[in-house]
Design an enzyme around this catalytic site. Structure first.
Site, PDB file in Angstrom:
ATOM      1  N   ARG A 102     108.065  52.086  77.129  1.00  0.00           N
ATOM      2  CA  ARG A 102     107.953  52.806  78.408  1.00  0.00           C
ATOM      3  C   ARG A 102     109.265  53.547  78.610  1.00  0.00           C
ATOM      4  O   ARG A 102     110.329  52.938  78.668  1.00  0.00           O
ATOM      5  CB  ARG A 102     107.712  51.827  79.552  1.00  0.00           C
ATOM      6  CG  ARG A 102     107.929  52.460  80.915  1.00  0.00           C
ATOM      7  CD  ARG A 102     107.443  51.606  82.047  1.00  0.00           C
ATOM      8  NE  ARG A 102     105.990  51.624  82.128  1.00  0.00           N
ATOM      9  CZ  ARG A 102     105.302  51.251  83.198  1.00  0.00           C
ATOM     10  NH1 ARG A 102     105.917  50.837  84.289  1.00  0.00           N
ATOM     11  NH2 ARG A 102     103.983  51.279  83.191  1.00  0.00           N
ATOM     12  N   HIS A 129     100.118  58.372  80.509  1.00  0.00           N
ATOM     13  CA  HIS A 129      99.974  56.915  80.688  1.00  0.00           C
ATOM     14  C   HIS A 129      98.627  56.520  80.073  1.00  0.00           C
ATOM     15  O   HIS A 129      97.686  56.161  80.783  1.00  0.00           O
ATOM     16  CB  HIS A 129     100.050  56.581  82.180  1.00  0.00           C
ATOM     17  CG  HIS A 129     100.363  55.147  82.475  1.00  0.00           C
ATOM     18  ND1 HIS A 129     100.524  54.199  81.475  1.00  0.00           N
ATOM     19  CD2 HIS A 129     100.547  54.484  83.660  1.00  0.00           C
ATOM     20  CE1 HIS A 129     100.787  53.026  82.040  1.00  0.00           C
ATOM     21  NE2 HIS A 129     100.805  53.173  83.354  1.00  0.00           N
ATOM     22  N   GLN A 132      96.892  53.058  80.879  1.00  0.00           N
ATOM     23  CA  GLN A 132      96.326  52.997  82.227  1.00  0.00           C
ATOM     24  C   GLN A 132      94.991  53.728  82.289  1.00  0.00           C
ATOM     25  O   GLN A 132      94.025  53.234  82.872  1.00  0.00           O
ATOM     26  CB  GLN A 132      97.305  53.618  83.231  1.00  0.00           C
ATOM     27  CG  GLN A 132      96.803  53.591  84.647  1.00  0.00           C
ATOM     28  CD  GLN A 132      96.680  52.169  85.192  1.00  0.00           C
ATOM     29  OE1 GLN A 132      97.636  51.420  85.160  1.00  0.00           O
ATOM     30  NE2 GLN A 132      95.497  51.794  85.671  1.00  0.00           N
ATOM     31  N   ASP A 220      97.684  58.640  92.971  1.00  0.00           N
ATOM     32  CA  ASP A 220      98.894  57.961  92.486  1.00  0.00           C
ATOM     33  C   ASP A 220     100.034  58.366  93.415  1.00  0.00           C
ATOM     34  O   ASP A 220      99.897  59.315  94.208  1.00  0.00           O
ATOM     35  CB  ASP A 220      99.154  58.389  91.022  1.00  0.00           C
ATOM     36  CG  ASP A 220     100.318  57.647  90.373  1.00  0.00           C
ATOM     37  OD1 ASP A 220     100.724  56.585  90.894  1.00  0.00           O
ATOM     38  OD2 ASP A 220     100.832  58.129  89.341  1.00  0.00           O
ATOM     39  N   CYS A 260      96.382  53.337  90.013  1.00  0.00           N
ATOM     40  CA  CYS A 260      97.036  52.592  88.929  1.00  0.00           C
ATOM     41  C   CYS A 260      97.999  51.534  89.449  1.00  0.00           C
ATOM     42  O   CYS A 260      98.298  50.584  88.743  1.00  0.00           O
ATOM     43  CB  CYS A 260      97.752  53.552  87.983  1.00  0.00           C
ATOM     44  SG  CYS A 260      99.127  54.442  88.746  1.00  0.00           S
ATOM     45  N   ARG A 288      93.754  46.414  82.453  1.00  0.00           N
ATOM     46  CA  ARG A 288      94.901  46.749  81.600  1.00  0.00           C
ATOM     47  C   ARG A 288      95.017  45.721  80.474  1.00  0.00           C
ATOM     48  O   ARG A 288      95.265  46.056  79.320  1.00  0.00           O
ATOM     49  CB  ARG A 288      96.207  46.765  82.418  1.00  0.00           C
ATOM     50  CG  ARG A 288      96.327  47.897  83.427  1.00  0.00           C
ATOM     51  CD  ARG A 288      96.485  49.241  82.747  1.00  0.00           C
ATOM     52  NE  ARG A 288      97.639  49.303  81.867  1.00  0.00           N
ATOM     53  CZ  ARG A 288      98.892  49.543  82.240  1.00  0.00           C
ATOM     54  NH1 ARG A 288      99.162  49.789  83.500  1.00  0.00           N
ATOM     55  NH2 ARG A 288      99.872  49.584  81.351  1.00  0.00           N
TER      56      ARG A 288
END
Ligand code: CP
Ligand code: NVA
Length: 301
Positions: A102, A129, A132, A220, A260, A288
């Site tokens: 990440r 991402h 996700q 988001d 998310c 996830r």
């Protein structure tokens, strides 16, 4: 499939295969069926940004698959003191069976993969991402029974989540509409990809237009990790880019809502809508785990 760097690299078939395997692994876990498909393997997890879901779900997932995971903070790695990503890749490839990372720039993940002899998984960059969005697709399929033909709407920042949802949605046969302020558009590479899908993709500056009859609404945060210093100007730019009860009236009556997480309730989503759709949002968080196990099995078994 050698790595998971971004959904643009995957075929529709590869995405569906991952979702099918994730469903199977979820079934196995819920029914107590052991699935030690990565026995004796080790995943290294490099984090240059904070994480709750990604860190815990990868670590637990690896454990459930019979392997182990190592948490590697860049503050502790020599990477944080200037050792190159190329050398880090070549060293870690000698010890590990896979690397999850990440970080900020997508190019760092691409370079890591280029110099690694083991699979690399993108656990979030500023550009994308993918883990996700695979979990999001899995969740949509669970709640709606299909992906093809549904309308997916994202309201908010043209960030990593919007970029990945546009690609994942279009590749799995959904109609995708997004709404963002003019200054916060999705990445040009993603817009170029979406242009190939003609009227299956629409970009608006009006959330109301984007949400019309949507089966799935997603949002988001207005300021992603690394953009905290822009929060005041972003709050002004994104005012109105919110999933609230008015937007829910415009969407399909049976629309589901995804986020998310972490969520900033009262900004991109109201408390009320968040709690009404908590069942979907927390299933999405759980997924996830299952989808990343599918990714790891596909790449590392
Ligand atoms: N959604 C997500 O990636 O959460 P974390 O930042 O907690 O990993
Ligand atoms: N867009 C958000 C997603 C967090 C999971 C960020 O990058 O901070």
């Amino acid at each position: 499939m050698k790595h998971l760097l971004k959904l643009l690299d995957l075929s529709s078939e590869e995405i569906i295969n991952l979702l099918d395997l994730a469903d199977q692994l979820k079934y196995d876990l819920k029914h107590g069926i052991p699935h030690p498909k990565l026995k004796g393997k080790t995943l290294g997890m490099i984090f240059q940004k904070s994480s709750t879901r990604t860190r815990v779900s990868f670590e637990v997932g690896m454990y459930q698959l019979g392997g182990q995971a190592l948490f590697l903070s860049t503050n502790d790695l020599q990477l944080g003191r200037g050792e190159s990503i190329e050398d880090t890749a070549r060293v870690l490839s000698r010890y590990l069976d896979g690397i999850m990372i990440r970080t900020f720039e997508q190019s760092l993940v691409e370079t890591l993969a280029m110099y690694s002899s083991i699979p690399v998984i993108n656990g979030l960059t500023d550009f994308s991402h993918p883990c996700q969005v695979l979990a999001d697709l899995m969740t949509i399929r669970e709640f709606k029974g299909k992906l093809e033909g549904l309308k997916l709407c994202f309201i908010g920042d043209g960030n990593n989540m919007m970029n990945s949802l546009i690609v994942g949605g279009l590749k799995t046969g959904m109609q995708v509409s997004v709404a963002c302020p003019e200054r916060y558009m999705p990445d040009p590479l993603v817009l170029e990809f979406a242009a190939e899908y003609g009227d299956k993709f629409s970009l608006y500056h009006s959330p109301e237009q984007a949400a019309a009859d949507a089966d799935v609404l997603v949002t988001d945060v207005w300021a992603s990790m690394g953009q905290e210093n822009e929060i005041e100007e972003r709050k002004k730019a994104f005012a109105g880019y919110q999933i609230n009860s008015e937007i829910m009236k415009i969407a399909h009556p049976n629309a589901i809502v995804l986020h998310c997480l972490p969520a900033h309730k009262g900004e991109e989503i109201t408390h009320e809508v968040f709690e009404e759709h908590a069942a979907e949002i927390f299933e999405e968080a759980e997924n996830r785990l299952h989808v990343q196990k599918a990714v790891m099995v596909t790449l590392m078994a």
